[in-house]
Every structure is written in C-alpha cells, then in structure tokens.
Design an enzyme around this catalytic site. Structure first.
Site, PDB file in Angstrom:
ATOM      1  N   HIS A   1       0.796  -1.229   0.000  1.00  0.00           N
ATOM      2  CA  HIS A   1       0.000   0.000   0.000  1.00  0.00           C
ATOM      3  C   HIS A   1       0.829   1.279   0.000  1.00  0.00           C
ATOM      4  O   HIS A   1       0.270   2.376   0.036  1.00  0.00           O
ATOM      5  CB  HIS A   1      -0.935   0.009   1.212  1.00  0.00           C
ATOM      6  CG  HIS A   1      -1.889  -1.140   1.234  1.00  0.00           C
ATOM      7  ND1 HIS A   1      -1.595  -2.336   1.855  1.00  0.00           N
ATOM      8  CD2 HIS A   1      -3.122  -1.287   0.684  1.00  0.00           C
ATOM      9  CE1 HIS A   1      -2.613  -3.165   1.709  1.00  0.00           C
ATOM     10  NE2 HIS A   1      -3.543  -2.559   1.002  1.00  0.00           N
TER      11      HIS A   1
ATOM     12  N   ASP B   1     -14.859  17.576  18.930  1.00  0.00           N
ATOM     13  CA  ASP B   1     -16.260  17.691  19.320  1.00  0.00           C
ATOM     14  C   ASP B   1     -16.434  17.107  20.715  1.00  0.00           C
ATOM     15  O   ASP B   1     -15.559  16.388  21.213  1.00  0.00           O
ATOM     16  CB  ASP B   1     -17.166  16.964  18.323  1.00  0.00           C
ATOM     17  CG  ASP B   1     -16.830  15.486  18.221  1.00  0.00           C
ATOM     18  OD1 ASP B   1     -17.559  14.683  18.814  1.00  0.00           O
ATOM     19  OD2 ASP B   1     -15.837  15.125  17.565  1.00  0.00           O
TER      20      ASP B   1
END
Length: 235
Positions: A4, A204
């Site tokens: 990858h 958040d």
C-alpha cells in the site's frame, strides 16, 4: 515498495506523523515541512518526507479505524524501518472538563475492537505509549502554554453508536475521549519494539454537542501538529 506504499527504500524518515486524513498529511507537509517530496499516492493515501527545524521527518495518511491504520503501521515498520510513529488526529471528548480544541496525549487506549482479543485469546492486552515520546510531547505542549491532558482514551470500532451507555460508563472511569486508531498503533509498536504516541485534538464533545467543522479539522489544530513534530525530531 510495499502493498500500500510505493516509496523506495530511504524515502521515508525514521520518525513519522500519522494523520488519518490524507489531506491533513498534505496540509502538514505544505505548512510545516521544508524540502518536501511526495513518496506515496496509492489509493490516494498521501505520504510526504521533508525537514522540520533541519531534521528529517515524514507524514503519512492512514485512513480511519483499526484495520486501516494497522495496514500502514505494519508496512512502515516492516518494509521501511520506521522507529517513531506519532498519530495526530481528532477525538470526541467525554469528560465535562475536556473542551473542544483541548490537546490530549493518550497514555493508553481501551477498546471495543477485537484486534487484541484475536491475538491474546482470553486476555485483555493493555497497550501503552512510549514514555520518552510522551514526555517530550507533554513538555513541548506545556512550553507553549497549552493545557495538555494525559490519560486513557477509547479506541472505538463504531463511529455511529446505537447506545452511548458504555461510553458514559467509561467516562465515569476516567476515560477522556473517543477515537478510532490508538490501540492498534500502540499494540503494533509493542509487537515490533518501536516507539509510538497519539497526540489528539478534541474536535467535538460527545455529550454537549459542541463541534468543529470538517474544514477546521483538516486545516487547523496546528498546536497538536507542532507538539508532535517537536517530539518526533528529538528522538
């Protein structure tokens, strides 16, 4: 080359930052590094090498979640000899006194992922950060006058949960925040005998609903990045 990552040997530094978002990897390279080269674009998972304060460092996107980061960490260590891996990412706070944009350094990570239970049947392996990296990152943050929190985080396999009961319970036991990668990073670092750390910015709050925008998550949070880079170049 690995499956990858298309980099040639020597193109990746021994110290590397690991944002989940490949566009954050690009932002870090363009904003903080000099003499930058792009060594990877396989599947759009960008990787760069450059210099920071005169020292060589790389940055590689990993994608989201335990399976995705595991692919890149395995290949970076096994195929390219990376020694110091620092995740820079976001998390959701679950403690009342942890605020949006606070910086959290993960000392360890509990998890609902089966990754470690498959490796250690009948046991719950407790992966931890490298202390030297942790201390350097903490010192870098405090020198900047930041309120840096150090503690336990939850590495979750599920982003959209049907129930938050377990998250609330973990908060009762002092867990600071929720993210999706740290337990894999720390476990693989332990397996291969290398150094790992997660430096996170609160994007958040799980229970108050306070949040930042996707653009803010991609292109701000510079304090977290500087802390990680300062720690990386000291190894």
């Amino acid at each position: 080359m690995s499956v990858h990552i298309e980099a040639k040997q020597g193109e990746i530094a021994e110290s590397i930052l690991l944002p989940g978002d490949p566009l954050r990897a690009k932002y870090i390279a363009e904003t903080f590094l000099e003499d930058v080269t792009c060594y990877n674009n396989v599947r759009g998972m960008l990787g760069f090498t450059g210099t920071y304060k005169g020292k060589r460092v790389s940055v590689q996107g990993t994608g989201m979640g335990v399976p995705s980061i595991s692919i890149y960490v395995n290949e970076l260590i096994q195929s390219y000899g990376v020694k110091n891996l620092i995740r820079v990412g976001t998390c959701g706070a679950i403690q009342k006194d942890v605020k949006v944009r606070d910086v959290i350094i993960a000392m360890t990570a509990c998890t609902d992922s089966n990754m470690n239970r498959l490796t250690f049947p009948g046991f719950d392996f407790a992966p931890t950060a490298n202390f030297d990296l942790l201390k350097k990152a903490y010192d870098a943050g405090t020198e900047k006058g930041l309120h840096v929190r150090v503690g336990n985080v939850l590495t979750a396999d599920v982003f959209y949960r049907e129930s938050m009961d377990m998250v609330k319970k973990l908060g009762d036991y002092g867990v600071l925040a929720v993210e999706m990668e740290t337990t894999a990073l720390y476990t693989l670092a332990a397996k291969y005998g290398v150094n790992a750390l997660s430096v996170l910015t609160v994007s958040d709050h799980i229970f108050t609903g306070e949040e930042t925008t996707s653009e803010e998550r991609q292109t701000t949070f510079n304090e977290m990045i500087e802390i990680a880079l300062d720690a990386a170049i000291q190894q």
